[in-house]
Write a protein that holds these residues in place. Structure first.
Motif, mmCIF file in Angstrom:
data_model
loop_
_atom_site.group_PDB
_atom_site.id
_atom_site.type_symbol
_atom_site.label_atom_id
_atom_site.label_comp_id
_atom_site.label_asym_id
_atom_site.label_seq_id
_atom_site.Cartn_x
_atom_site.Cartn_y
_atom_site.Cartn_z
ATOM 1 N N ALA A 26 0.827 -1.210 0.000
ATOM 2 C CA ALA A 26 0.000 0.000 0.000
ATOM 3 C C ALA A 26 0.864 1.264 0.000
ATOM 4 N N ASN A 27 2.065 1.188 0.579
ATOM 5 C CA ASN A 27 2.940 2.364 0.622
ATOM 6 C C ASN A 27 3.725 2.554 -0.681
ATOM 7 N N GLY A 28 3.409 1.737 -1.699
ATOM 8 C CA GLY A 28 4.044 1.916 -3.002
ATOM 9 C C GLY A 28 5.286 1.067 -3.205
ATOM 10 N N LEU A 29 5.778 0.432 -2.153
ATOM 11 C CA LEU A 29 6.979 -0.399 -2.264
ATOM 12 C C LEU A 29 6.694 -1.618 -3.136
ATOM 13 N N GLU A 30 7.542 -1.781 -4.162
ATOM 14 C CA GLU A 30 7.382 -2.938 -5.040
ATOM 15 C C GLU A 30 8.243 -4.064 -4.497
ATOM 16 N N ALA A 31 7.622 -5.030 -3.833
ATOM 17 C CA ALA A 31 8.376 -6.091 -3.158
ATOM 18 C C ALA A 31 8.774 -7.199 -4.130
ATOM 19 N N LEU A 32 7.862 -7.549 -5.018
ATOM 20 C CA LEU A 32 8.117 -8.652 -5.943
ATOM 21 C C LEU A 32 7.659 -8.250 -7.345
ATOM 22 N N ALA A 33 8.400 -8.689 -8.352
ATOM 23 C CA ALA A 33 7.996 -8.389 -9.727
ATOM 24 C C ALA A 33 8.246 -9.597 -10.615
ATOM 25 N N GLY A 34 7.196 -10.064 -11.253
ATOM 26 C CA GLY A 34 7.296 -11.138 -12.256
ATOM 27 C C GLY A 34 7.999 -12.394 -11.783
ATOM 28 N N ILE A 35 7.535 -12.950 -10.690
ATOM 29 C CA ILE A 35 8.138 -14.179 -10.181
ATOM 30 C C ILE A 35 7.491 -15.385 -10.866
ATOM 31 N N ASP A 36 8.310 -16.164 -11.547
ATOM 32 C CA ASP A 36 7.854 -17.453 -12.080
ATOM 33 C C ASP A 36 8.640 -18.527 -11.355
ATOM 34 N N SER A 46 15.457 -23.819 -1.614
ATOM 35 C CA SER A 46 15.783 -22.648 -0.806
ATOM 36 C C SER A 46 15.590 -21.380 -1.612
ATOM 37 N N LEU A 47 14.997 -20.373 -0.977
ATOM 38 C CA LEU A 47 14.938 -19.037 -1.566
ATOM 39 C C LEU A 47 16.038 -18.236 -0.889
ATOM 40 N N LEU A 48 17.057 -17.869 -1.657
ATOM 41 C CA LEU A 48 18.228 -17.221 -1.082
ATOM 42 C C LEU A 48 18.313 -15.793 -1.605
ATOM 43 N N GLY A 49 18.525 -14.860 -0.706
ATOM 44 C CA GLY A 49 18.660 -13.479 -1.163
ATOM 45 C C GLY A 49 18.987 -12.555 -0.023
ATOM 46 N N PRO A 50 19.380 -11.323 -0.356
ATOM 47 C CA PRO A 50 19.705 -10.358 0.695
ATOM 48 C C PRO A 50 18.440 -9.953 1.468
ATOM 49 N N SER A 51 18.637 -9.332 2.614
ATOM 50 C CA SER A 51 17.499 -8.866 3.401
ATOM 51 C C SER A 51 16.677 -7.886 2.569
ATOM 52 N N GLY A 52 15.377 -7.995 2.712
ATOM 53 C CA GLY A 52 14.505 -7.054 2.020
ATOM 54 C C GLY A 52 14.309 -7.359 0.550
ATOM 55 N N CYS A 53 14.611 -8.605 0.121
ATOM 56 C CA CYS A 53 14.417 -8.917 -1.297
ATOM 57 C C CYS A 53 13.038 -9.513 -1.543
ATOM 58 N N GLY A 54 12.229 -9.612 -0.499
ATOM 59 C CA GLY A 54 10.863 -10.090 -0.689
ATOM 60 C C GLY A 54 10.699 -11.590 -0.567
ATOM 61 N N LYS A 55 11.738 -12.292 -0.054
ATOM 62 C CA LYS A 55 11.619 -13.752 0.061
ATOM 63 C C LYS A 55 10.505 -14.137 1.032
ATOM 64 N N SER A 56 10.441 -13.411 2.152
ATOM 65 C CA SER A 56 9.401 -13.722 3.139
ATOM 66 C C SER A 56 8.014 -13.420 2.582
ATOM 67 N N GLY A 225 11.879 -7.737 -5.861
ATOM 68 C CA GLY A 225 12.369 -9.109 -5.800
ATOM 69 C C GLY A 225 12.091 -9.859 -7.098
ATOM 70 N N ARG A 226 13.172 -10.399 -7.668
ATOM 71 C CA ARG A 226 13.036 -11.263 -8.856
ATOM 72 C C ARG A 226 13.922 -12.467 -8.630
ATOM 73 N N ILE A 227 13.637 -13.544 -9.368
ATOM 74 C CA ILE A 227 14.523 -14.699 -9.268
ATOM 75 C C ILE A 227 15.599 -14.550 -10.333
ATOM 76 N N SER A 228 16.858 -14.460 -9.887
ATOM 77 C CA SER A 228 17.943 -14.183 -10.836
ATOM 78 C C SER A 228 18.680 -15.448 -11.232
ATOM 79 N N ALA A 229 18.602 -16.482 -10.417
ATOM 80 C CA ALA A 229 19.282 -17.734 -10.773
ATOM 81 C C ALA A 229 18.536 -18.892 -10.145
ATOM 82 N N ASP A 230 18.506 -20.016 -10.824
ATOM 83 C CA ASP A 230 17.812 -21.201 -10.339
ATOM 84 C C ASP A 230 18.786 -22.368 -10.469
#
Lengths: 267, 262
Positions: A26-36, A46-56, A225-230
């Motif tokens: 609601a505050n406009g923060l884009e947490a996740l974009a186009g996750i497949d 495992s979902l691995l990423g830096p803090s604040g990448c939207g994994k949670s 948050g996007r998935i950059s490597a699988d």
């Protein structure tokens, strides 16, 4: 692909299927974009990423606790598809043990059954078995404040396991624990996964933990948050302490670290 | 002597010392008993007027306890309504505050005019000041449930009612008990203050009326005796509510730690 998939793959559909999932708060923060993302039955992903990448956030979308603003999240379990399939078949473990301090270990673990109004002998037996599976025999009548941080987390895991879920979602469950407890719980989690073979979706920001535990790692970038490597993790099963010192493990950690570095913009 | 013993003996010693100094001061200064009676005068009055005072104490106690029970019941219900609907809370909470901040002595005369039965009138007055701490504390408690536990309850398909009974209410318990401890004292104060304003004679009179009556007749030792009974009542109410609180929370809440063991 040598990823060990042991559970009976009765349904042709993947257990979790995310298509173009995005989330804007609601505050406009884009947490996740186009996750497949497709999670196969019996996988330890495992979902691995830096803090604040939207994994949670992603994990909460899978659990149905947060609606996505775009895309679809499809669950298929027990021959059913959709949100209805998830009821009683999904376990969730938070970063904090999230126990009810007024309830004993036993009653905390029985919570999922209490909510659906089934508290028979069979359910109590399953609670006892879940408590023993996490190594807390003899602590059934203890209150959470009488336990250590690691033991509380074990209770939390027992509560998630008690319904024998098809899908287990873990949101950085060991991040707040000390190193020794963390390593012990890593091994316990692997053992439980080998015994019961639920599909596990595990959120972490530790490269070493993700490589040690998973059959597959999805690396995420931050904001949005996007998935950059699988990456599949081709280490032999079952894993044990020795795995951590094997050259393959070290090589895989290097590779995942490099992917994480790219994801975080350090080229 | 163990630490618990010290905790009892030390304050009692201070009390005895204070009473001794008080008696000594009265003897040495020669102050008249209708200005300041000594402890011996007060004790005599307590002995001779005891039965009459106890009847009044019983009346005050009835008002206090019924008002407290009503405060628990309605305060708890109002807090639950507030927790179920944010709109209801926003709409009605200011009026609860208005009721709380308006001095009781200012509205007590109106209540006494409107309600003819003295017992009920006093009850309403005591309830008005006793219920606020319970409403305010319990509302905060009901809204303090762990967000992740709420999420977990939803994940397992819990209804609003189940979340209320199994999660919000237990979470609110320590807050409610804090409210109860405050309200216990306040309902006694309310019962006494209202009777001061009402000044009812009649057949049933409480300790406040005894105090007024003793003052008019310059029976100051009896006034002191009534005061002592009031204080003791307040202390007992506090100890009982504190004991209930510790008993209920002993297993799980930090506040119930006695600090004696371990």
């Amino acid at each position: 692909m040598p990823a060990a998939v042991g559970a009976a793959d009765t349904s042709p559909l993947p257990i979790v299927e995310l298509r173009g999932v995005s989330k804007r708060f609601a505050n406009g923060l884009e947490a996740l974009a186009g996750i497949d993302l497709t999670v196969k039955r019996g996988e330890f992903l495992s979902l691995l990423g830096p803090s604040g990448c939207g994994k949670s956030t992603l994990l909460r979308i899978v659990a149905g606790l947060v609606p996505p603003t775009g895309g679809t999240c499809q669950l298929s379990m027990g021959g059913q598809t959709g949100r209805r399939a998830a009821s009683g078949r999904v376990g969730f473990v938070f970063q904090d043990p999230t126990l009810m301090p007024w309830s004993t270990v036993s009653n905390n673990v029985l919570l999922p059954f209490r909510i659906v109004g089934r508290l028979g002998a069979k359910e109590r037996e399953r609670a006892a078995s879940a408590i023993s599976a996490v190594g807390l025999c003899g602590f059934e009548q203890a209150y959470p404040r009488e336990l250590s941080g690691g033991m509380r987390m074990r209770v939390s895991i027992a509560r998630a396991l008690v319904t024998d879920p098809d899908l287990l979602l873990l949101d950085e469950p060991f991040a707040a624990l000390d190193e020794i407890t963390r390593l012990a719980l890593n091994d316990d989690l692997l053992r439980l996964w080998e015994e019961r073979r639920p599909t596990i979706l595990f959120v972490t920001h530790s490269v070493f933990e993700s490589v040690y535990l998973s059959t597959r790692i999805a690396v995420m970038t931050a904001r949005p948050g996007r998935i950059s490597a699988d990456l599949p993790v081709a280490l032999p099963q079952p894993r044990a302490r020795a795995t951590r010192s094997s050259p393959d493990y070290v090589a895989m950690c290097d590779r995942v670290s490099a992917e994480l570095g790219i994801a975080m913009g350090e080229r | 002597m163990n630490r618990l013993g010290v905790r009892i003996v030390a304050p009692v010693a201070v009390g005895i010392l204070f009473i001794a100094l008080w008696q000594l001061g009265v003897w040495l200064s020669g102050v008249k008993p209708y200005v300041l009676p000594g402890p011996i005068d007060v004790a005599q009055s307590l002995w001779t007027d005891g039965s009459g005072l106890l009847v009044s104490l019983w009346f005050t106690l009835k008002v206090t306890l019924v008002a407290l029970a009503a405060a628990v019941l309605f305060g708890g219900l109002i807090a639950i309504l507030f927790s179920l609907s944010r709109l209801v809370e926003i709409s009605f909470f200011p009026y609860v505050v208005i009721l709380q901040v308006t001095p009781l002595v200012a509205i007590a005369p109106l209540i006494i005019i409107w309600i003819h039965t003295p017992f009920i009138a006093l009850l309403v007055c005591a309830w008005i000041i006793a219920f606020f701490p319970i409403v305010a504390n319990t509302t905060v408690g009901l809204n303090s449930a762990d967000r992740n536990l709420v999420a977990l309850f939803r994940l397992y398909g819990a209804s609003t009612w189940q979340v209320l009974c199994h999660l919000r209410m237990p979470t609110a318990l320590p807050y409610f008990l804090t409210g109860l401890r405050i309200s216990g004292g306040l309902s006694l104060i309310g019962a006494v203050a209202a009777e001061f304003v009402a000044g009812t004679g009649g057949e049933e009179t409480g300790l406040a009326y005894r105090i007024l009556e003793s003052e008019y007749r310059l029976m100051i030792p009896r006034l002191f005796a009534a005061l002592i009974l009031l204080s003791l009542t307040g202390i007992v109410i506090y100890l009982v509510t504190d004991f209930i609180s510790r008993l209920v929370l002993r297993h799980w809440h930090e506040s119930a730690e006695t600090g004696e063991e371990e």
